[in-house]
Write an enzyme that holds these catalytic residues in place. Structure first.
Site, PDB file in Angstrom:
ATOM      1  N   ARG A   1     -35.489  23.883 -19.292  1.00 33.26           N
ATOM      2  CA  ARG A   1     -36.407  23.165 -18.392  1.00 33.26           C
ATOM      3  C   ARG A   1     -35.990  23.152 -16.916  1.00 33.26           C
ATOM      4  O   ARG A   1     -34.951  23.636 -16.526  1.00 33.26           O
ATOM      5  CB  ARG A   1     -36.558  21.723 -18.867  1.00 33.26           C
ATOM      6  CG  ARG A   1     -35.254  20.930 -18.944  1.00 33.26           C
ATOM      7  CD  ARG A   1     -35.559  19.490 -19.338  1.00 33.26           C
ATOM      8  NE  ARG A   1     -34.365  18.703 -19.546  1.00 33.26           N
ATOM      9  CZ  ARG A   1     -33.744  18.578 -20.708  1.00 33.26           C
ATOM     10  NH1 ARG A   1     -34.192  19.200 -21.779  1.00 33.26           N
ATOM     11  NH2 ARG A   1     -32.655  17.831 -20.803  1.00 33.26           N
ATOM     12  N   ASP A   2     -36.852  22.500 -16.135  1.00 38.60           N
ATOM     13  CA  ASP A   2     -36.645  22.140 -14.733  1.00 38.60           C
ATOM     14  C   ASP A   2     -36.552  23.347 -13.806  1.00 38.60           C
ATOM     15  O   ASP A   2     -35.566  23.504 -13.059  1.00 38.60           O
ATOM     16  CB  ASP A   2     -35.392  21.243 -14.574  1.00 38.60           C
ATOM     17  CG  ASP A   2     -35.398  20.042 -15.505  1.00 38.60           C
ATOM     18  OD1 ASP A   2     -36.490  19.650 -15.951  1.00 38.60           O
ATOM     19  OD2 ASP A   2     -34.314  19.503 -15.791  1.00 38.60           O
TER      20      ASP A   2
ATOM     21  N   TRP B   1     -39.459   4.977 -19.260  1.00 37.11           N
ATOM     22  CA  TRP B   1     -39.862   6.375 -19.364  1.00 37.11           C
ATOM     23  C   TRP B   1     -40.964   6.538 -20.417  1.00 37.11           C
ATOM     24  O   TRP B   1     -40.911   5.905 -21.474  1.00 37.11           O
ATOM     25  CB  TRP B   1     -38.632   7.209 -19.752  1.00 37.11           C
ATOM     26  CG  TRP B   1     -38.839   8.679 -19.625  1.00 37.11           C
ATOM     27  CD1 TRP B   1     -38.606   9.449 -18.538  1.00 37.11           C
ATOM     28  CD2 TRP B   1     -39.327   9.566 -20.659  1.00 37.11           C
ATOM     29  NE1 TRP B   1     -38.924  10.759 -18.807  1.00 37.11           N
ATOM     30  CE2 TRP B   1     -39.366  10.860 -20.101  1.00 37.11           C
ATOM     31  CE3 TRP B   1     -39.745   9.391 -21.976  1.00 37.11           C
ATOM     32  CZ2 TRP B   1     -39.782  11.979 -20.827  1.00 37.11           C
ATOM     33  CZ3 TRP B   1     -40.169  10.511 -22.693  1.00 37.11           C
ATOM     34  CH2 TRP B   1     -40.180  11.775 -22.110  1.00 37.11           C
TER      35      TRP B   1
ATOM     36  N   GLU C   1     -29.232  20.062 -16.267  1.00 39.55           N
ATOM     37  CA  GLU C   1     -30.629  19.809 -15.902  1.00 39.55           C
ATOM     38  C   GLU C   1     -30.832  20.071 -14.412  1.00 39.55           C
ATOM     39  O   GLU C   1     -29.873  20.137 -13.639  1.00 39.55           O
ATOM     40  CB  GLU C   1     -30.994  18.341 -16.191  1.00 39.55           C
ATOM     41  CG  GLU C   1     -30.834  17.935 -17.646  1.00 39.55           C
ATOM     42  CD  GLU C   1     -31.245  16.489 -17.935  1.00 39.55           C
ATOM     43  OE1 GLU C   1     -31.956  16.283 -18.920  1.00 39.55           O
ATOM     44  OE2 GLU C   1     -30.854  15.574 -17.192  1.00 39.55           O
TER      45      GLU C   1
ATOM     46  N   GLN D   1     -41.380  12.502 -11.215  1.00 36.55           N
ATOM     47  CA  GLN D   1     -41.614  12.175 -12.604  1.00 36.55           C
ATOM     48  C   GLN D   1     -42.146  10.745 -12.663  1.00 36.55           C
ATOM     49  O   GLN D   1     -41.512   9.809 -12.147  1.00 36.55           O
ATOM     50  CB  GLN D   1     -40.294  12.273 -13.393  1.00 36.55           C
ATOM     51  CG  GLN D   1     -39.813  13.691 -13.591  1.00 36.55           C
ATOM     52  CD  GLN D   1     -40.649  14.432 -14.619  1.00 36.55           C
ATOM     53  OE1 GLN D   1     -40.416  14.313 -15.808  1.00 36.55           O
ATOM     54  NE2 GLN D   1     -41.628  15.205 -14.171  1.00 36.55           N
TER      55      GLN D   1
ATOM     56  N   ASP E   1     -37.007  11.655 -11.720  1.00 36.96           N
ATOM     57  CA  ASP E   1     -36.645  12.748 -10.804  1.00 36.96           C
ATOM     58  C   ASP E   1     -37.644  13.048  -9.667  1.00 36.96           C
ATOM     59  O   ASP E   1     -38.852  13.076  -9.903  1.00 36.96           O
ATOM     60  CB  ASP E   1     -36.547  14.079 -11.567  1.00 36.96           C
ATOM     61  CG  ASP E   1     -35.776  13.995 -12.848  1.00 36.96           C
ATOM     62  OD1 ASP E   1     -35.273  12.925 -13.181  1.00 36.96           O
ATOM     63  OD2 ASP E   1     -35.690  15.029 -13.524  1.00 36.96           O
TER      64      ASP E   1
ATOM     65  N   SER F   1     -39.879  17.991 -15.035  1.00 35.12           N
ATOM     66  CA  SER F   1     -39.476  18.332 -13.668  1.00 35.12           C
ATOM     67  C   SER F   1     -39.695  19.802 -13.316  1.00 35.12           C
ATOM     68  O   SER F   1     -39.692  20.676 -14.189  1.00 35.12           O
ATOM     69  CB  SER F   1     -38.004  17.978 -13.457  1.00 35.12           C
ATOM     70  OG  SER F   1     -37.902  16.579 -13.376  1.00 35.12           O
TER      71      SER F   1
HETATM   72  C1  FRU Z   1     -33.684  14.666 -15.642  1.00 34.01           C
HETATM   73  C2  FRU Z   1     -34.713  14.961 -16.715  1.00 34.01           C
HETATM   74  C3  FRU Z   1     -35.190  16.392 -16.621  1.00 34.01           C
HETATM   75  C4  FRU Z   1     -36.540  16.323 -17.250  1.00 34.01           C
HETATM   76  C5  FRU Z   1     -37.050  14.986 -16.795  1.00 34.01           C
HETATM   77  C6  FRU Z   1     -37.947  14.298 -17.765  1.00 34.01           C
HETATM   78  O1  FRU Z   1     -33.602  13.328 -15.305  1.00 34.01           O
HETATM   79  O2  FRU Z   1     -34.177  14.689 -17.987  1.00 34.01           O
HETATM   80  O3  FRU Z   1     -34.311  17.316 -17.221  1.00 34.01           O
HETATM   81  O4  FRU Z   1     -37.374  17.370 -16.844  1.00 34.01           O
HETATM   82  O5  FRU Z   1     -35.900  14.196 -16.559  1.00 34.01           O
HETATM   83  O6  FRU Z   1     -38.514  13.163 -17.210  1.00 34.01           O
END
Ligand code: FRU
Length: 516
Positions: free
Chosen positions: A176-177, A76, A228, A68, A52, A109
């Site tokens: 989150r986010d 990841w 998200e 990210q 992200d 994020s």
């Molecule tokens: C969206 C997400 C967010 C999270 C991040 C983790 O792609 O899943 O919700 O903060 O990626 O990398």
């Protein structure tokens, strides 16, 4: 004479044996060049994994992009915030890692603001503090909390707030986010936060103390996945009326709308400083393609020029960690300006590439309608073989039946087109090169569209391994990745009887902005 022929033959044999390492000769008999993956004008990390876009904020002439980032691998992993800056949204300077995981967890994020009034009290110099508001994902607890970090030197160095977290977890796994904005009318900071199947709205006078104001979305919108990466911002429509836009990404599964996996929806409505009410319950997508996720808009641009600029992650969680790589993985979409149009009694968003893209257009070998003979077929032209270009065309939708534009080489190709019978645009990447790394990658990508005028503008951006199709000035957009094995060579309309209903406005190469 015989000697001359012999010399020619030897020369030819020599030339053939001189093919570079990149050139191969598959069964077609013609020379093919191995395709390299790095886009020319889309942001990519220099190495390793990115997802992200985060913390996008404009300050003192610079667009900041955080993202990210996992610096130790191509899939990841423990999340950091990478950082890049640009004056024009295309030429990016890498600034390394801004935020590292800490005792509160990984850095997920979030957003960034410029605290002009020093409401949080972080200022210690002449610059306004840049404050990042992000999610810490607890490594052992798995619980997510919201935290702050600040910079007093335009994002060069960062300090984590000593009393993190500023919003603790109420016992919900998906929490989150945070996207934070300054709400002028109430003189408060507003945070929108994704909480499993809805958005929570919080307010704060100082970025540190937050009060929950309302919830949005449990009963509206698309719910085929966890919510998200929200965004909330005002936008004035073509009649001068201000509305509020809520953007919400959702992590779908293979059968999710509109085309499977991750996608981003939006709502238009009103916001009174406490709660958001949508004007309609229609489901609307930011992108009808398959590779545009977790996108949000830049903060603080209004101080600059009033535009609202969106950027998304150009991939999809269904296959993001399996796509072909060459030392780095995932890029961003082209930065897009967001505009609000009133259509009868409803509003829709239009997304178009930001005007800075024009400065990268290369007029040298421009192709236009006048330079195309034989219907519409462009072969071995440097604009096409270069692999990064903009094609703009007008379609007569009253006459055209089935339009298929294809671009490719002897053994692989992409197709994009429109079927009038079912009013659908499509992208077919089933034979575009590497397609076997995931079962869903071969699926046809579809977008319903009923034209409301007789001619329709279609703008297609190609950049080495991505296509972004802007229908009717960005009323609908389709973004998709593809991974050729060999450089593509041609661009053509498949059915030449249809090419007379299509007028090419221009086809220009786009220069490299990301030099790596
Ligand atoms: C969206 C997400 C967010 C999270 C991040 C983790 O792609 O899943 O919700 O903060 O990626 O990398």
């Amino acid at each position: 004479m015989r000697l001359f022929c012999l010399i020619q033959l030897v020369l030819l044999m020599f030339l053939f044996s001189c093919k570079s390492d990149d050139e191969v000769e598959p069964s077609t008999g013609s020379v093919m060049v191995h395709h390299k993956l790095r886009p020319f004008y889309h942001y990519t990390p220099e190495a390793n994994w990115m997802n992200d876009p985060n913390g996008m904020v404009w300050y003192d002439g610079e667009y900041h992009l955080f993202y990210q980032y996992f610096p130790n691998g191509l899939t990841w992993g423990p999340m950091h915030w990478g950082h890049a800056v640009s004056n024009d949204l295309f030429h990016w300077k890498d600034k390394g890692i801004a935020l590292y995981p800490d005792e509160q967890g990984y850095i997920f994020s979030g957003s960034a603001v410029i605290d002009v009034n020093n409401t949080a009290g972080f200022k210690n110099g002449t610059e306004s503090p840049m404050v990042a508001i992000y999610t810490n994902h607890g490594t052992s607890s798995g619980l997510q909390v919201q935290s702050l970090a600040y910079s007093n030197d335009k994002g060069e160095s960062w300090t984590k707030y000593a009393n993190n977290p500023i919003l603790s977890n109420p016992g919900i796994a998906d929490f989150r986010d945070p996207k934070v904005i300054w709400h002028e009318e109430s003189q408060m900071w507003i945070m929108v936060l994704a909480v499993f199947d809805h958005i929570e709205i919080y307010s704060s006078p100082n970025l540190k103390d937050w009060t929950k104001e309302s919830e949005f979305g449990k009963a509206v919108g698309y719910h085929g996945g966890v919510w998200e990466c929200p965004d909330l911002f005002p936008l004035t429509d073509n009649q001068g009326i201000e509305k509020w836009v809520m953007i919400v990404s959702l992590g779908g599964n293979e059968s999710s709308e509109p085309n499977g996996g991750s996608a981003t929806q939006y709502f238009i409505g009103d916001f009174d400083g406490k709660s958001f009410s949508p004007e309609s319950s229609d489901i609307k997508w930011v992108d009808y393609g398959i590779d545009n996720y977790a996108g949000v808009t830049w903060s603080n641009i209004s101080e600059n020029d009033g535009r609202r600029i969106f950027l998304g992650w150009m991939s999809n969680w269904i296959y993001a960690d399996a796509v072909p790589e060459s030392g780095w993985r995932s890029g961003m979409t082209v930065p897009r300006e967001v505009k609000l149009e009133r259509k009868e009694d409803k509003h829709v968003l239009y997304f178009t590439p930001v005007e800075e893209l024009d400065n990268l257009l290369d007029n040298t070998n421009e192709i236009s309608q006048n330079t195309i003979s034989n219907g519409f077929s462009i072969d071995n032209h440097p604009v096409i073989t270069g692999g990064s270009y903009l094609a703009e065309m007008e379609i007569d939708v009253t006459k055209i039946e089935n339009l298929t534009i294809s671009f490719g080489n002897e053994v692989e190709w992409m197709k994009v087109g429109y079927n009038k019978s079912d009013s659908q645009f499509f992208i077919d990447r089933s034979n575009s090169g590497y397609v076997d790394f995931n079962n869903y990658f071969r699926n046809i990508i579809k977008c319903n569209y009923s034209p409301s005028s007789t001619t329709l503008l279609l703008s297609i951006l190609v950049d080495q391994n991505s296509i972004e199709v802007f229908i009717n000035h960005g009323e609908k957009v389709m973004s998709a990745l593809f991974f050729p094995k060999y450089d593509y060579k041609y661009f053509r309309v498949e059915n030449s009887s249809q090419s007379e209903f299509l007028h090419l406005l221009n086809l220009k190469a786009i220069q490299k902005s990301v030099i790596r």
